[in-house]
Write a protein that holds these residues in place. Sequence first.
Motif, PDB file in Angstrom:
ATOM      1  N   VAL A 150       0.743  -1.224  -0.541  1.00 23.38           N
ATOM      2  CA  VAL A 150       0.547   0.105   0.431  1.00 23.38           C
ATOM      3  C   VAL A 150       1.005   1.030   0.008  1.00 23.38           C
ATOM      4  N   ALA A 151       1.983   1.258   1.155  1.00 23.67           N
ATOM      5  CA  ALA A 151       3.065   2.294   1.256  1.00 23.67           C
ATOM      6  C   ALA A 151       3.787   2.618  -0.794  1.00 23.67           C
ATOM      7  N   THR A 152       3.815   1.893  -0.934  1.00 25.47           N
ATOM      8  CA  THR A 152       4.439   1.741  -2.051  1.00 25.47           C
ATOM      9  C   THR A 152       3.539   2.086  -3.435  1.00 25.47           C
ATOM     10  N   ARG A 153       2.525   2.329  -3.525  1.00 21.27           N
ATOM     11  CA  ARG A 153       1.314   2.291  -3.953  1.00 21.27           C
ATOM     12  C   ARG A 153       1.288   3.655  -3.605  1.00 21.27           C
ATOM     13  N   LEU A 154       0.747   3.998  -2.508  1.00 22.96           N
ATOM     14  CA  LEU A 154       0.314   5.640  -2.367  1.00 22.96           C
ATOM     15  C   LEU A 154       1.737   6.161  -3.188  1.00 22.96           C
ATOM     16  N   ALA A 155       3.252   5.664  -2.685  1.00 20.39           N
ATOM     17  CA  ALA A 155       4.028   7.283  -3.262  1.00 20.39           C
ATOM     18  C   ALA A 155       3.841   6.703  -4.871  1.00 20.39           C
ATOM     19  N   GLU A 156       3.684   5.504  -5.808  1.00 17.70           N
ATOM     20  CA  GLU A 156       3.714   6.750  -7.477  1.00 17.70           C
ATOM     21  C   GLU A 156       2.758   6.689  -7.166  1.00 17.70           C
ATOM     22  N   LEU A 157       1.736   7.033  -6.258  1.00 17.52           N
ATOM     23  CA  LEU A 157       0.584   7.860  -6.909  1.00 17.52           C
ATOM     24  C   LEU A 157       0.862   9.254  -7.121  1.00 17.52           C
ATOM     25  N   ARG A 158       1.295   9.371  -5.602  1.00 19.58           N
ATOM     26  CA  ARG A 158       1.665  10.505  -5.289  1.00 19.58           C
ATOM     27  C   ARG A 158       3.057  11.651  -6.336  1.00 19.58           C
ATOM     28  N   ALA A 159       3.523  10.705  -6.508  1.00 21.88           N
ATOM     29  CA  ALA A 159       4.510  11.072  -8.237  1.00 21.88           C
ATOM     30  C   ALA A 159       3.288  11.428  -9.156  1.00 21.88           C
ATOM     31  N   GLY A 160       2.856  10.862  -9.335  1.00 23.43           N
ATOM     32  CA  GLY A 160       1.942  11.251 -10.607  1.00 23.43           C
ATOM     33  C   GLY A 160       1.593  12.258 -10.532  1.00 23.43           C
ATOM     34  N   ILE A 161       0.284  12.665  -9.319  1.00 24.54           N
ATOM     35  CA  ILE A 161       0.032  13.890  -8.992  1.00 24.54           C
ATOM     36  C   ILE A 161       0.993  14.544  -9.651  1.00 24.54           C
ATOM     37  N   GLU A 162       1.814  14.483  -8.621  1.00 22.96           N
ATOM     38  CA  GLU A 162       2.485  15.866  -8.714  1.00 22.96           C
ATOM     39  C   GLU A 162       3.105  16.231  -9.945  1.00 22.96           C
ATOM     40  N   THR A 163       3.449  15.195 -10.853  1.00 18.73           N
ATOM     41  CA  THR A 163       4.274  15.784 -12.163  1.00 18.73           C
ATOM     42  C   THR A 163       2.326  16.299 -12.963  1.00 18.73           C
ATOM     43  N   THR A 164       1.084  15.701 -12.820  1.00 21.81           N
ATOM     44  CA  THR A 164       0.040  15.971 -13.074  1.00 21.81           C
ATOM     45  C   THR A 164       0.064  17.456 -13.227  1.00 21.81           C
ATOM     46  N   LEU A 165      -0.123  17.510 -11.000  1.00 23.92           N
ATOM     47  CA  LEU A 165      -0.717  19.431 -11.211  1.00 23.92           C
ATOM     48  C   LEU A 165       0.425  20.136 -11.560  1.00 23.92           C
ATOM     49  N   ASP A 166       2.134  19.894 -11.969  1.00 23.63           N
ATOM     50  CA  ASP A 166       3.229  20.198 -12.350  1.00 23.63           C
ATOM     51  C   ASP A 166       2.571  20.806 -13.826  1.00 23.63           C
ATOM     52  N   GLY A 167       1.958  20.028 -14.663  1.00 21.73           N
ATOM     53  CA  GLY A 167       1.897  20.428 -15.831  1.00 21.73           C
ATOM     54  C   GLY A 167       0.505  21.084 -16.159  1.00 21.73           C
ATOM     55  N   ILE A 168      -0.792  20.796 -15.431  1.00 21.81           N
ATOM     56  CA  ILE A 168      -1.677  21.848 -15.380  1.00 21.81           C
ATOM     57  C   ILE A 168      -1.052  23.419 -15.200  1.00 21.81           C
ATOM     58  N   ARG A 169       0.210  23.412 -14.114  1.00 22.09           N
ATOM     59  CA  ARG A 169       0.155  24.350 -14.380  1.00 22.09           C
ATOM     60  C   ARG A 169       0.959  25.461 -14.462  1.00 22.09           C
ATOM     61  N   ALA A 170       1.875  24.391 -15.919  1.00 25.95           N
ATOM     62  CA  ALA A 170       3.292  25.105 -16.719  1.00 25.95           C
ATOM     63  C   ALA A 170       1.227  25.784 -17.413  1.00 25.95           C
ATOM     64  N   LEU A 171       1.102  24.307 -18.101  1.00 31.24           N
ATOM     65  CA  LEU A 171      -0.057  25.365 -18.872  1.00 31.24           C
ATOM     66  C   LEU A 171      -1.048  25.962 -18.784  1.00 31.24           C
ATOM     67  N   ALA A 172      -1.545  26.281 -17.161  1.00 31.74           N
ATOM     68  CA  ALA A 172      -2.861  27.343 -16.951  1.00 31.74           C
ATOM     69  C   ALA A 172      -2.064  28.827 -16.838  1.00 31.74           C
ATOM     70  N   GLU A 173      -0.135  28.409 -16.573  1.00 33.82           N
ATOM     71  CA  GLU A 173       0.768  29.760 -16.592  1.00 33.82           C
ATOM     72  C   GLU A 173       1.026  30.117 -17.960  1.00 33.82           C
ATOM     73  N   GLU A 174       1.158  29.856 -19.149  1.00 34.66           N
ATOM     74  CA  GLU A 174       1.458  29.629 -19.736  1.00 34.66           C
ATOM     75  C   GLU A 174       0.223  31.244 -21.307  1.00 34.66           C
ATOM     76  N   PRO A 175       1.125  32.319 -21.354  1.00 32.22           N
ATOM     77  CA  PRO A 175       0.522  32.873 -21.688  1.00 32.22           C
ATOM     78  C   PRO A 175      -0.260  32.676 -23.176  1.00 32.22           C
ATOM     79  N   ARG A 176      -1.585  33.094 -22.989  1.00 39.16           N
ATOM     80  CA  ARG A 176      -2.567  32.783 -23.853  1.00 39.16           C
ATOM     81  C   ARG A 176      -2.168  34.036 -25.997  1.00 39.16           C
ATOM     82  N   VAL A 177      -2.993  33.391 -25.952  1.00 43.24           N
ATOM     83  CA  VAL A 177      -2.812  34.507 -27.437  1.00 43.24           C
ATOM     84  C   VAL A 177      -3.682  34.765 -28.091  1.00 43.24           C
ATOM     85  N   PRO A 178      -4.369  35.942 -27.534  1.00 41.49           N
ATOM     86  CA  PRO A 178      -5.817  36.346 -28.288  1.00 41.49           C
ATOM     87  C   PRO A 178      -5.986  35.563 -29.408  1.00 41.49           C
ATOM     88  N   ARG A 179      -7.091  35.266 -29.655  1.00 44.54           N
ATOM     89  CA  ARG A 179      -7.906  34.603 -31.256  1.00 44.54           C
ATOM     90  C   ARG A 179      -8.429  35.864 -32.108  1.00 44.54           C
TER      91      ARG A 179
END
Length: 179
Positions: A150-179
Amino acid sequence: MRYADGPGVAASIEVAADPARVWELVADIGLPARFSPELLRVEWLDGAAAPAVGARFAGHNRHPMLGEWRTVSQIVELVPGRVMAWCPMDADGRYGEPSADPAAAMATWRFELEPVPGGTRLELSARIGPGRSGLTLAIERWPDKEEAIVATRLAELRAGIETTLDGIRALAEEPRVPR
């Protein structure tokens, strides 16, 4: 820590973007597959095209110890702009009897957004169980190692969650080009 206790993991991140922008990303069910080490792809089921309570989607996953499998998830909580939670289920019966009941889900995942000065606090959490999963197979095979499994699985999940959050932050903080 035992599987039957429904252990979970959560991580949060501050995003320098408006909550509406962050929600736009979070509400895209396919987005986590861009960052997750386990989730490969996602598609809506039953004609759904957007998050709604009861809407279902298939997730295609891969893990080095379990190979590839499909889950069917159902959105179980939705507060637009604030919360989206879903439960992946073993609809194909890979780990036992097939189930399409969120009460017997393999896990529960949840995004939660909170406005903060300068942006958004974004949390992603996962709680394992109560339904059968690859984790239960490992525990049945090595019951004396349940806490370590269980501890190993939770560590895997935490790593995946942190990677996902970092990716979302990078996309959200990108400057948006007006259409």
